[in-house]
Structures are given as structure tokens and as C-alpha cells.
Design an enzyme around this catalytic site. Structure first.
Site: not given
Length: 286
Positions: A33-34, A37, A61, A149, A152, A155, A178, A189
Site C-alpha cells: 500500500l502507498h 491506496h 490477472q 483509483g 487504472d 480497469q 495520487v 510497480r
């Protein structure tokens, strides 16, 4: 904060909340988590009485040559951060709990059309895995609201269509991306980037912003804008999968009278495949 690892334990915590008619917001994640998140968690706290977070690195996925084994996993750090941000419940299952049939789904959920383009073209089966696991998690948690978020964006669009098409009783909320001070979109990543690469990676956001400004200024040769943005990224050391201008609503190619657009990109820098997008709102009354 309560922590559970099985479907049965999850239901035992959720049942009294539902009986008390507590509103529930849900933030599904793959962990590591950053601040992005945690912004989702903070936003969820303002929208519902209870906030549920899941951490599950979903194997379905990831493609056979992708980074499932290397994907960063930091559960102890994640738990500390979720406690600090006052999440109410963390669901931390393993593959056997999510997929009881030998850790693999026997039934899949797929959103045709949306899932095969853009990132789906370069990651076959990715969005089938995303849609399947998100459908399962939404069915288990049964939240009033689920937050994702906007980084993505494809998604988010796939999930919105799945929820709409399957008449799922949940509101899907997109939350703005963010970013690092450089403009680089926060992502788990990013850990794959060296300090020098991380500095260079902000070129994606700058390039997309320049392209978006050209559209806002009246340029409508979208193919040329996409080609110029791709060339800028290639010159900056990226290997570009795509840069594409689409309609926000359904990621279709935009027509002349579309006012809500998005420019999306995916590009590789070293080991990292980075994605980003910029939303464009046009004044069509002029």
C-alpha cells in the site's frame, strides 16, 4: 481494526454490521500500500460507516511471463498503515480461500470488447482475471460503495460495465490519481524503478498533459497527437505499448461531438510497465 483471512470469518464480521444497517465502503487492493491506496481508504471513511479493505495478489490477472512472483508483498507494513488510517476490517485471503478449486476459478467473468483493447491487447486474459476476482469480492463483502483509483482507468471502466450489466447492487466510485511531486502516478510497480528511472518516469504524465492541452486548444487530429506523444516517450527511453485518446464513458474512439475524453498510455521503463491517463473535458458550447 479486525483482520480476517477466510470467507467464513469475513461473513461473521460483516453480518452484525449489515444487521445494524451500517453503510459499508470497500477498497480492494493487491497490497504494498502507498499513498494512493491510503487516499482511497480516507475517502471511503467519509462515505460510509464501515470501511473494508482487501489485500489479495490475484494470480488470474497475471500472464505466464508477468511479475506475479516478484510483485511486492508487504503485509506487516500494510497492516500498520491501514490501522493508522482507521480501516475497520482487513480481509487478507489466500488463493485457496478465493478460489477453492485448487486455487483457480472454475467460472470466469468477462467483459467482452472493453477487455481486449488497450492494456488488454498487451495482457491477454488480464481483465478476465480482474473482473472475476472483483465480482467475487463484491459478492462476499456486498458493500454499498466500492472505490477504485482512476490511474487504472480501463480497469475502472471494465468494473463499472460488469456491475451495470450484472445488476450488482453496489456503487462504483473512481478516485483521482495520487501522484509523486514529479507527477509520476503512484503505483506498487514503481518499486521496480531505479532512482534515475523514477525521475525519468514522470515524462509519461508530462507528455500526456501536453497532448491533453493540444486537444483542449482545439487540435482534433487525434492520430497525430498520439503519434507525437509516443515518439516523445520513445525518445525518453520508454518502450511504448500505446498512447490513445478515447471517450471516457466506454473507451470507444471519440467522435467530433464527444466532450468527455481520456488520453491513456502504457509504456515500459526498465522492468516496470507503467500506465497513466489524463482526463479531458471539452467545452462543446463554443
Amino acid at each position: 481494526m479486525k483482520i480476517v483471512s477466510t470467507k467464513t470469518e469475513l461473513e461473521a464480521v460483516l453480518a452484525p454490521w449489515r444487521a445494524a444497517d451500517d453503510s459499508i465502503a470497500f477498497v480492494p487492493t493487491m497490497g504494498n500500500l502507498h499513498a494512493g491506496h491510503l487516499h482511497l481508504v480516507d475517502t471511503a471513511k467519509t462515505k460510509a460507516r464501515r470501511v473494508v479493505v482487501s489485500i489479495f495478489v490475484n494470480p488470474t490477472q497475471f500472464g505466464p511471463d508477468e511479475d506475479l512472483a516478484a510483485y511486492p508483498r508487504t503485509p506487516e507494513q500494510d497492516i500498520e498503515r491501514l490501522r493508522a488510517h482507521q480501516a475497520d476490517l482487513l480481509y487478507l485471503p489466500d488463493a485457496a480461500d478465493v478460489y477453492p478449486d485448487d486455487g483457480q476459478p472454475a467460472t470466469f467473468v468477462e467483459v467482452p470488447g472493453l477487455s481486449e483493447q488497450l492494456c488488454g491487447k498487451f495482457r491477454p486474459g488480464h481483465f478476465r482475471g480482474v473482473a472475476t476476482v472483483v465480482c467475487k469480492l463484491l459478492n462476499r463483502v456486498r458493500p454499498d460503495l466500492a472505490l477504485f483509483g482512476e490511474k487504472d482507468f480501463q480497469q475502472l471502466t471494465v468494473i463499472r460495465k460488469m456491475v451495470r450489466d450484472l445488476d450488482m447492487a453496489v456503487t462504483i466510485m473512481g478516485v483521482p490519481t495520487v501522484r509523486e511531486p514529479s507527477g509520476l502516478a503512484m503505483s506498487s510497480r514503481n518499486a521496480y524503478l531505479s532512482p534515475e528511472q523514477k525521475e525519468r518516469a514522470s515524462l509519461i504524465f508530462r507528455t500526456l498533459n501536453q497532448a491533453a492541452e493540444a486537444v483542449r486548444a482545439g487540435e482534433r487530429d487525434y492520430a497525430r497527437i498520439e503519434q507525437e506523444a509516443s515518439a516523445t516517450l520513445e525518445a525518453g527511453g520508454f518502450s511504448v505499448d500505446y498512447v490513445s485518446i478515447r471517450r471516457q464513458q466506454d473507451l470507444a474512439a471519440p467522435s467530433a461531438d464527444d466532450s468527455a475524453l481520456v488520453i491513456l498510455a502504457a509504456a515500459h521503463l526498465g522492468r516496470a510497465r507503467l500506465i497513466d491517463n489524463v482526463l479531458i473535458s471539452l467545452d462543446t458550447t463554443r
